[in-house]
Scaffold this active site. Structure first.
Site, PDB file in Angstrom:
ATOM      1  N   PRO A   1      -9.728  -1.281   8.084  1.00  0.00           N
ATOM      2  CA  PRO A   1      -8.822  -0.176   8.418  1.00  0.00           C
ATOM      3  C   PRO A   1      -7.385  -0.672   8.504  1.00  0.00           C
ATOM      4  CG  PRO A   1     -10.385  -0.617  10.218  1.00  0.00           C
ATOM      5  CD  PRO A   1     -10.722  -1.561   9.116  1.00  0.00           C
TER       6      PRO A   1
ATOM      7  N   GLY B   1       0.329  13.747  -4.304  1.00  0.00           N
ATOM      8  CA  GLY B   1      -1.108  13.657  -4.576  1.00  0.00           C
ATOM      9  C   GLY B   1      -1.368  12.363  -5.331  1.00  0.00           C
TER      10      GLY B   1
ATOM     11  N   THR C   1       3.391 -12.735   2.909  1.00  0.00           N
ATOM     12  CA  THR C   1       2.565 -13.315   1.858  1.00  0.00           C
ATOM     13  C   THR C   1       3.264 -14.577   1.331  1.00  0.00           C
ATOM     14  OG1 THR C   1       1.219 -12.786  -0.078  1.00  0.00           O
ATOM     15  CG2 THR C   1       3.488 -11.949  -0.078  1.00  0.00           C
TER      16      THR C   1
ATOM     17  N   GLY D   1       1.671   2.882  -2.683  1.00  0.00           N
ATOM     18  CA  GLY D   1       1.325   3.737  -3.829  1.00  0.00           C
ATOM     19  C   GLY D   1       1.968   3.244  -5.122  1.00  0.00           C
TER      20      GLY D   1
ATOM     21  N   GLY E   1      -4.703  -4.921  -3.391  1.00  0.00           N
ATOM     22  CA  GLY E   1      -5.178  -4.113  -4.513  1.00  0.00           C
ATOM     23  C   GLY E   1      -4.374  -2.858  -4.681  1.00  0.00           C
ATOM     24  N   HIS E   2      -4.379  -2.347  -5.885  1.00  0.00           N
ATOM     25  CA  HIS E   2      -3.792  -1.041  -6.146  1.00  0.00           C
ATOM     26  C   HIS E   2      -4.942  -0.087  -6.409  1.00  0.00           C
ATOM     27  CE1 HIS E   2       0.050  -2.865  -6.535  1.00  0.00           C
ATOM     28  NE2 HIS E   2      -0.269  -3.554  -7.595  1.00  0.00           N
TER      29      HIS E   2
ATOM     30  N   GLY F   1     -11.496  -3.492   2.556  1.00  0.00           N
ATOM     31  CA  GLY F   1     -12.088  -2.306   3.189  1.00  0.00           C
ATOM     32  C   GLY F   1     -11.709  -2.185   4.659  1.00  0.00           C
TER      33      GLY F   1
ATOM     34  N   ASP G   1       0.815  -1.228   0.000  1.00  0.00           N
ATOM     35  CA  ASP G   1       0.000   0.000   0.000  1.00  0.00           C
ATOM     36  C   ASP G   1       0.844   1.271   0.000  1.00  0.00           C
ATOM     37  OD1 ASP G   1      -2.272  -1.674   0.254  1.00  0.00           O
ATOM     38  OD2 ASP G   1      -1.906  -1.789   2.406  1.00  0.00           O
TER      39      ASP G   1
HETATM   40  P1  GDP Z   1      -0.346   0.093  -3.754  1.00  0.00           P
HETATM   41  O1  GDP Z   1      -0.930  -1.216  -3.391  1.00  0.00           O
HETATM   42  O2  GDP Z   1       1.104   0.194  -3.415  1.00  0.00           O
HETATM   43  O3  GDP Z   1      -0.636   0.494  -5.143  1.00  0.00           O
HETATM   44  O4  GDP Z   1      -1.036   1.172  -2.830  1.00  0.00           O
HETATM   45  P2  GDP Z   1      -2.596   1.442  -2.622  1.00  0.00           P
HETATM   46  O5  GDP Z   1      -3.230   1.729  -3.897  1.00  0.00           O
HETATM   47  O6  GDP Z   1      -3.228   0.413  -1.779  1.00  0.00           O
HETATM   48  O7  GDP Z   1      -2.512   2.714  -1.662  1.00  0.00           O
HETATM   49  C1  GDP Z   1      -2.093   3.913  -2.058  1.00  0.00           C
HETATM   50  C2  GDP Z   1      -3.221   4.897  -1.853  1.00  0.00           C
HETATM   51  O8  GDP Z   1      -2.669   6.160  -1.815  1.00  0.00           O
HETATM   52  C3  GDP Z   1      -4.221   4.930  -3.011  1.00  0.00           C
HETATM   53  O9  GDP Z   1      -5.482   5.281  -2.513  1.00  0.00           O
HETATM   54  C4  GDP Z   1      -3.668   6.028  -3.912  1.00  0.00           C
HETATM   55  O10 GDP Z   1      -4.650   6.674  -4.701  1.00  0.00           O
HETATM   56  C5  GDP Z   1      -3.109   6.960  -2.898  1.00  0.00           C
HETATM   57  N1  GDP Z   1      -1.926   7.701  -3.294  1.00  0.00           N
HETATM   58  C6  GDP Z   1      -0.846   7.290  -4.008  1.00  0.00           C
HETATM   59  N2  GDP Z   1       0.074   8.273  -4.058  1.00  0.00           N
HETATM   60  C7  GDP Z   1      -0.431   9.303  -3.343  1.00  0.00           C
HETATM   61  C8  GDP Z   1       0.054  10.589  -2.972  1.00  0.00           C
HETATM   62  O11 GDP Z   1       1.171  10.988  -3.300  1.00  0.00           O
HETATM   63  N3  GDP Z   1      -0.761  11.363  -2.196  1.00  0.00           N
HETATM   64  C9  GDP Z   1      -1.999  10.965  -1.778  1.00  0.00           C
HETATM   65  N4  GDP Z   1      -2.712  11.760  -1.017  1.00  0.00           N
HETATM   66  N5  GDP Z   1      -2.473   9.741  -2.078  1.00  0.00           N
HETATM   67  C10 GDP Z   1      -1.707   8.947  -2.850  1.00  0.00           C
END
Ligand code: GDP
Length: 425
Positions: free
Chosen positions: A306, A416, A238, A14, A39-40, A304, A12
């Site tokens: 926390p 962001g 995992t 990003g 998930g991403h 979903g 998670d």
């Molecule tokens: P992944 O599994 O590594 O892809 O990560 P996730 O998708 O589970 O979690 C990353 C969350 O952070 C997602 O909701 C993205 O939209 C959000 N996100 C990624 N980069 C940024 C960032 O630079 N700023 C903010 N605020 N949210 C971000």
């Protein structure tokens, strides 16, 4: 050129956003491990999506998306995901599925669920996607490759019988659950065959040829270093390797072709599932960071639930980056920290009275207490900033403090969730 995008921490971080962003200049995006258990989340001009199986390049029509041999392929989930994105206006992705990828079987999900129930309070916090039973079977040589769907009926039926003999003993005698019906399983596999047939091929040969033709290839990792079965917080890990090195195996390409390893590191910590989490925070402090975190809060993309929250952990991240073979760090979700007056950072672990900056094995990790240093916050919104020099001084100090301690260059800063929220250094 082949680049890997992987996580330094517990997942998670990003990676999805970084892959979606970097896919703009790529030709192929490959998933090489894991399955639909994580998930991403991707935010782009089509909307907001949670991808579990599809590679994060599917939003561009110039990209070929490859499901590599290392993936735990859940065929119904894959097709549900394709329907979901196409129903929201995304063009049908160009998809290739490895004939050597193995399939998550319906009973893998049942076994995952039954085992978590059996372990009760001592469970691993599985997402019940069948991943642990899937990889156990793969290495026990009782898994099913996609290629086996195309075997003669008698060959496939014989294999089903052999596997069900073992599975049914466990279902009946250990879990006290209904046994697998062999005909029903065969029919399910024939359904799967119809679904995947147009997409199946020798993906390692495809990638080999693409490398010879000078194509740009991204390997997209799932979860992060600390969830790796060898190098992570075993057994709270995992079941497939989350490391860039495994990209060579899970995609079927030469290891020396991976020229860049972009390790994604989040500006604070979050984790899901059980296991030691040294810089964890609790109560209101954690709730606030969780609610402000990511894009709409730190809650699991698959479940979903926390996420557990913590301050940035230099010990875990230094290790996480090293074990990935990092060439570049992408430092993400930094904008979220703009509300804090002061930001604690975990710079060491105190274990049995001694402070270390080296990440230990699980038994010692359980005993570790965080050593925290506190930096002043920057108290403003940094979204929209495009140049490093334009970031507030305290924000740059935070980045540079962490860069020094983890020992790998932070070359990208994500401020962001969108594709354009990126600062190159
Ligand atoms: P992944 O599994 O590594 O892809 O990560 P996730 O998708 O589970 O979690 C990353 C969350 O952070 C997602 O909701 C993205 O939209 C959000 N996100 C990624 N980069 C940024 C960032 O630079 N700023 C903010 N605020 N949210 C971000």
């Amino acid at each position: 050129m082949v680049r890997a995008i992987v996580g330094a921490n517990w997942g998670d971080e990003g990676k999805g956003k970084m892959t979606d962003m970097l896919a703009r200049d790529a030709d192929i995006v490959v998933r090489f491990q894991g399955g639909a258990n994580a998930g991403h989340t991707i935010v782009n001009n089509y909307g907001k999506f949670a991808l579990h199986t599809l590679p994060s390049g599917v939003f561009y029509d110039h990209i070929t998306s490859v499901i590599g041999n290392g993936v735990a392929l859940n065929i119904p989930v894959l097709f549900r995901e394709i329907n979901d994105i196409t129903s929201k206006g995304v063009p049908m992705p160009k998809l290739l599925i490895s004939d050597r990828a193995q399939m998550v079987m319906p009973y893998h999900i049942d076994f995952d669920t039954y085992e978590e129930a059996r372990l009760a309070g001592k469970s691993f916090g599985s997402t019940k996607s069948g991943i642990a039973p899937f990889y156990s079977d793969k290495y026990a040589k009782i898994g099913f490759q996609v290629s086996e769907l195309f075997d003669d009926e008698s060959v496939l039926r014989e294999k089903i019988t052999r596997v069900c003999t073992i599975k049914n003993v466990m279902l009946k005698d250990l879990y006290n659950k209904p046994e697998i019906d062999e005909d029903e399983l065969y029919n399910t596999l024939m359904e799967y065959k119809k679904m995947v047939e147009p997409y199946v091929g020798d993906t390692s040969l495809f990638l080999w040829n693409a490398i010879q033709d000078g194509k740009n290839i991204l390997l997209e990792g799932q979860l992060g270093s600390l969830k790796d079965p060898d190098h992570g917080i075993y057994p709270m890990v995992t079941s497939s390797s989350t490391l860039a090195a495994y990209g060579a195996i899970g995609a079927g390409i030469p290891p020396y072709e991976i020229k860049q390893v972009i390790t994604v590191c989040k500006a604070y910590s979050s984790a899901v599932g059980a296991g030691a989490f040294v810089s964890e925070i609790f109560g209101d402090e954690a709730d606030e960071l969780r609610n402000r975190g990511g894009d709409g809060g730190e809650f699991g993309a698959t479940t979903g639930r926390p996420r557990r929250m913590g301050w940035f952990d230099c010990v875990a991240s230094k290790y996480g980056c090293r074990i990935q073979g990092t060439t570049d760090v992408a430092f993400t979700v930094l904008d979220v920290l703009g509300y804090l007056d002061e930001i604690p950072i975990c710079t060491g672990y105190e274990i049995d009275g001694k402070v270390t900056t080296d990440f230990p094995t699980t038994g010692l990790l359980e005993k570790a207490k965080p050593v925290l240093e506190v930096l002043p916050g920057w108290k403003c919104d940094i979204r929209g900033i495009k140049k490093y020099e334009e970031l507030p001084e305290n924000c740059r100090n935070y980045i540079e403090f962490i860069e020094k301690r983890i020992g790998f260059p932070i070359t990208m800063i994500s401020n962001g969730p969108s594709r354009d929220d990126i600062i190159y250094r």
